[in-house]
Design a protein around this motif. Structure first.
Motif: not given
Ligand code: PLP
Length: 417
Positions: A106-108, A111, A138, A187, A191, A219, A221-222, A247, A249-250, A257
């Protein structure tokens, strides 16, 4: 039992843990809880159908077991990294090699590595912070450092627009970068706000980062090219001084992950070491499922033709609904330029956004209080207590019921005042 300093820091209350707990409760609670809080992407039938086909194919070909039965290296699945290199070079001409990309859980997870690599305690009693040039930012960044006070943020410029909308801009006059800053992080799309930094803002931040010899973390992610939940004009950005995080994820695979980091070879090498120590290797399931989509570039078609229009239509519906039900001129919505959220500003709200969160939770509606989204900023700014984040991407019926509860509560609060 006494914990270490590290233990104490990571066992105290954190906004992101509360948010993920709420999200899990919501999932367990089924229909009773209206989940407009967390960042779960929508279940888009066309995307889910395609993912199901791909998973069946992996099962039929024995590749699912191959992936599950073997470790990848700390950098992540090579076939997927090579396919990503080709994708980005073809799309944007970035001249990447496999040494410029790594995968994380996951990108979390990325970070956490990055913030601790570039910020925190340095030799010679020096402490460096990660700078968020555009608060709000975020929630997940807030506690992702082993050091205390690892972040600093700058208030935005607020432009009020027509139709009850507003937009944040980077206040470059207020942005002071000195030797105490180890990296800049934004980001894009943002977010919680749905803001998309303009190309000029990104170029200006890049220039500041280079002048100060620190990286610019974006970031994505979206963002582009996948999942491309962007509704405004924006050009993808990367160079040797940029750390671009993506990521799966979205796109629809948060449970897999899979985060993707694009950076210069030195940063990737350092991250590779961190990954080996902290995770051995990142999970391979997401990369294996998405590999054919990246190789064939179908991931771009799905993002542009299915995912982006889906979210755009949802955002427009939710904005119309909110504006029809809350008519106070004190209510403003951040211009929806991307991501899955609407950022709502209730000027002169007689209670704090956290009290509002509790009031709504009692009625079965989960949103996220805006005060969590100002990591690194002093909270003595009233604006931090006047905003909430709402996920507009859930089923229409859920959004409608949630917005009705929110509107009734807000209208009552404003009428009492
Ligand atoms: N960065 C942003 C701006 C996010 O909104 C999120 C998840 O909501 C993440 C990173 C982390 O996402 P993930 O760990 O699922 O890649």
């Amino acid at each position: 039992m006494p914990y270490s300093i590290f233990g104490n820091k990571f066992t105290q209350h954190s906004g992101i843990t509360e948010l993920m707990d709420d999200l899990n409760e919501g999932v367990k609670g089924g229909d009773e809880i209206l989940m407009l809080g967390g960042g779960n992407p929508a279940a888009i039938p066309e995307v889910q159908e395609r993912l199901n086909e791909l998973m069946q194919q992996l099962l039929d070909e024995g590749k699912l077991l191959d992936t599950l039965a073997n470790y990848d290296g700390p950098q992540g699945k090579n076939t997927f990294i090579n396919a990503l290199v080709e994708l980005f070079n073809d799309l944007y001409g970035w001249d990447l090699s496999a040494q410029n990309i790594m995968l994380t859980n996951g990108s979390q997870n990325a970070f956490f590595y990055l913030f601790n690599l570039l910020g925190g305690n340095f030799s010679g009693d020096k402490n460096k912070k990660v700078l968020f040039p555009l608060a709000p930012e975020y929630i997940g960044y807030a506690d992702a450092s082993v050091s205390e006070e690892a972040f600093v943020a700058v208030r935005p410029k607020i432009t009020e627009l027509d139709n009850g909308l507003f937009k944040y801009h980077v206040d470059f006059d207020a942005l002071k970068i000195d030797d105490d800053i180890g990296a800049i992080c934004v980001s894009r799309p943002t977010n919680p706000t749905g803001n998309v930094l303009t190309d000029e803002e990104v170029k200006h931040l890049d220039q500041l980062a280079r002048e100060n010899n620190i990286p610019l973390i974006i970031d994505n992610a979206y963002g582009m090219p996948f999942p491309n939940i962007i509704f405004s004009e924006a050009t993808p950005f990367w160079n040797n001084n940029t750390i671009l995080c993506l990521s799966l994820s979205k796109f629809g695979l948060p449970g897999s992950r899979c985060g993707i980091v694009i950076a210069n070879e030195t940063i990737i090498k350092a991250m590779n070491n961190l990954s080996g120590i902290m995770a051995l290797s990142p999970g391979g399931i997401g990369p294996e499922i998405a590999l054919p989509l990246v190789k064939s570039k179908e991931i771009i078609e799905l993002s542009n033709n299915v995912i982006r229009p889906f979210y755009l239509s949802k955002a427009e519906k939710a904005i119309a609904l909110l504006q029809s039900k809350i008519t106070s001129p004190k209510f403003k919505i951040h211009k929806a330029e991307g991501a899955l959220f609407l950022w709502l500003w209730f000027k002169d709200l007689p209670i704090s956004s956290n009290e509002l969160y509790k009031k709504l939770k009692e009625q079965g509606l989960l949103i996220v209080s805006g005060h969590y989204f100002f990591p690194g900023l002093d909270q003595d700014w009233q604006h931090t207590q006047e905003c909430i984040r709402l996920n507009y991407a859930q089923d229409d019926d859920v959004v409608e019921r949630g917005v009705t509860i929110l509107a009734d509560t807000i209208n009552e609060l404003y009428s009492e005042n």
